[in-house]
Design a protein around this motif. Structure first.
Motif, PDB file in Angstrom:
ATOM      1  N   VAL A   3       0.837  -1.193   0.000  1.00 21.60           N
ATOM      2  CA  VAL A   3       0.000   0.000   0.000  1.00 21.60           C
ATOM      3  C   VAL A   3       0.873   1.244   0.000  1.00 21.60           C
ATOM      4  CG1 VAL A   3      -1.776   1.269   1.236  1.00 21.60           C
ATOM      5  CG2 VAL A   3      -1.821  -1.217   1.221  1.00 21.60           C
ATOM      6  N   GLN A   7      -1.442   9.639   0.827  1.00 21.76           N
ATOM      7  CA  GLN A   7      -2.891   9.556   0.868  1.00 21.76           C
ATOM      8  C   GLN A   7      -3.493  10.830   0.308  1.00 21.76           C
ATOM      9  OE1 GLN A   7      -4.316   8.701   4.788  1.00 21.76           O
ATOM     10  NE2 GLN A   7      -3.022   6.904   5.032  1.00 21.76           N
ATOM     11  N   ASP A  75     -15.719   8.697  -0.580  1.00 20.20           N
ATOM     12  CA  ASP A  75     -14.293   8.433  -0.747  1.00 20.20           C
ATOM     13  C   ASP A  75     -13.800   8.777  -2.147  1.00 20.20           C
ATOM     14  OD1 ASP A  75     -13.820   7.360   1.863  1.00 20.20           O
ATOM     15  OD2 ASP A  75     -14.862   5.543   1.246  1.00 20.20           O
ATOM     16  N   ARG A 247      -7.317   2.113  -9.698  1.00 22.18           N
ATOM     17  CA  ARG A 247      -7.332   2.151  -8.233  1.00 22.18           C
ATOM     18  C   ARG A 247      -6.020   1.601  -7.665  1.00 22.18           C
ATOM     19  NH1 ARG A 247      -8.644   5.129  -4.543  1.00 22.18           N
ATOM     20  NH2 ARG A 247     -10.724   5.410  -5.385  1.00 22.18           N
ATOM     21  N   ASP A 251      -3.416   3.394  -5.210  1.00 18.13           N
ATOM     22  CA  ASP A 251      -3.362   2.930  -3.821  1.00 18.13           C
ATOM     23  C   ASP A 251      -2.224   1.976  -3.506  1.00 18.13           C
ATOM     24  OD1 ASP A 251      -5.592   4.409  -3.220  1.00 18.13           O
ATOM     25  OD2 ASP A 251      -6.995   2.728  -3.261  1.00 18.13           O
ATOM     26  N   SER A 252      -1.508   1.484  -4.514  1.00 16.46           N
ATOM     27  CA  SER A 252      -0.468   0.490  -4.245  1.00 16.46           C
ATOM     28  C   SER A 252       0.854   0.896  -4.878  1.00 16.46           C
ATOM     29  CB  SER A 252      -0.902  -0.881  -4.788  1.00 16.46           C
ATOM     30  OG  SER A 252      -0.654  -0.961  -6.184  1.00 16.46           O
ATOM     31  N   LYS A 294      -1.052  14.372  -4.359  1.00 17.16           N
ATOM     32  CA  LYS A 294      -1.292  13.825  -3.033  1.00 17.16           C
ATOM     33  C   LYS A 294      -0.515  14.596  -1.964  1.00 17.16           C
ATOM     34  CE  LYS A 294      -2.197   9.031  -4.246  1.00 17.16           C
ATOM     35  NZ  LYS A 294      -1.740   7.661  -4.137  1.00 17.16           N
TER      36      LYS A 294
END
Length: 297
Positions: A3, A7, A75, A247, A251-252, A294
């Protein structure tokens, strides 16, 4: 899965528990706010902002002089970035309201059917047509200066209702798989197929396999599916896979090749080609663009 440490900013909005909505009207020369998400629903209007890039989930579009978007996915990351906009007279009206503005016994009344349906679709972001924008523009234009709180709420509800009457013309922006939104259909057969695709997108999925599942011939099912979803089956499956891939890029820290095979694509060059065609950037550029926006929190 590794991950990513970065964020998206989780915005704390100024909306009070005692208010029906919060509105901010701004005149500005540039967009500087970073990529973010928040629990509140948001209706965002921009005027004289041609050239701005609007990013909602895995959708990125260059907007014209008028843009109106409703976002109800808590989200769902979004940002309006300056990009090629040269205007010095940008106007932005942002209205944020809580998901419990319509308590259940209220929103489930027949008179609110169209608003309820619109709010549900807007979980992926909903971009309204120019016709819809012009219909509500006089109300939006004066909402921030409405002196009487009660009439401001009535005016805001009227805006939502008028937009809901035009929601069939509105476009959803993000893919459901990127936005982590459950799939709903008024056809049980389509719902069954969509749920199967969502659970098995990593595997090979054949037309005759899905047709058998709902007791139809391949030709009939293919026609039926396109009529009900607006997409042919292969395009629908590709879009689901691309949403999951986007995604994972966000996110990864998995490599592009790992993500390609993880999401059901069996050829890296084919994955790169399809991704670029659909998203207008390569998977690497998509990941880099997101990471630039981010913030560590």
């Amino acid at each position: 899965m590794n991950v990513a440490q970065n964020q998206i900013i989780r915005e704390i909005t100024p909306l009070s528990d005692k208010d029906c909505f919060y509105i901010a009207e701004r005149y500005k020369t540039e967009f500087t706010y970073p990529m973010h998400s928040h629990a509140e629903f948001e209706l965002n209007f921009t005027e004289k902002a041609a050239g701005v890039r609007r990013i909602v989930g895995d959708s990125a579009e260059i907007i014209s002089d008028y843009d109106l978007v409703l976002i109800t996915g808590k989200d769902l990351e979004h940002v309006w970035e300056q990009h090629d906009c040269c205007s010095k007279e940008i106007r932005e009206i942002t209205i944020q309201f809580s998901s419990d503005l319509f308590f259940k016994s209220f929103i489930n009344k027949n008179q609110f059917d169209s608003i309820r349906s619109m709010l549900d679709r807007a979980q992926k972001g909903l971009c309204f047509s120019m016709q819809a924008i012009m219909k509500v523009y006089p109300l939006l234009d004066t909402l921030a200066s409405e002196k009487q709180g009660f009439y401001a709420v009535i005016k805001f509800l009227t805006i939502l209702y008028e937009l809901s009457l035009h929601s069939d013309e509105a476009r959803t922006l993000s893919s459901s798989s990127f936005a982590k939104i459950g799939i709903h259909s008024d056809s049980r057969r389509v719902q069954k197929v969509q749920e199967f695709i969502n659970a098995h997108y990593k595997e090979e999925i054949r037309l005759n396999q899905l047709a058998d599942m709902v007791g139809m011939t391949s030709v009939s099912f293919s026609r039926f599916f396109k009529l009900r979803t607006g997409k042919n089956l292969s395009d629908y499956i590709i879009d689901i896979r691309l949403g999951y891939a986007a995604r994972l890029l966000v996110d990864s820290t998995m490599s592009v090749a790992e993500i390609c095979y993880e999401c059901g694509f069996n050829n890296l060059s084919n994955f790169n080609r399809i991704f670029k065609k659909k998203k207008e950037c390569s998977p690497k550029e998509f990941r880099d663009n997101y990471r630039k926006k981010k913030k560590l929190i």
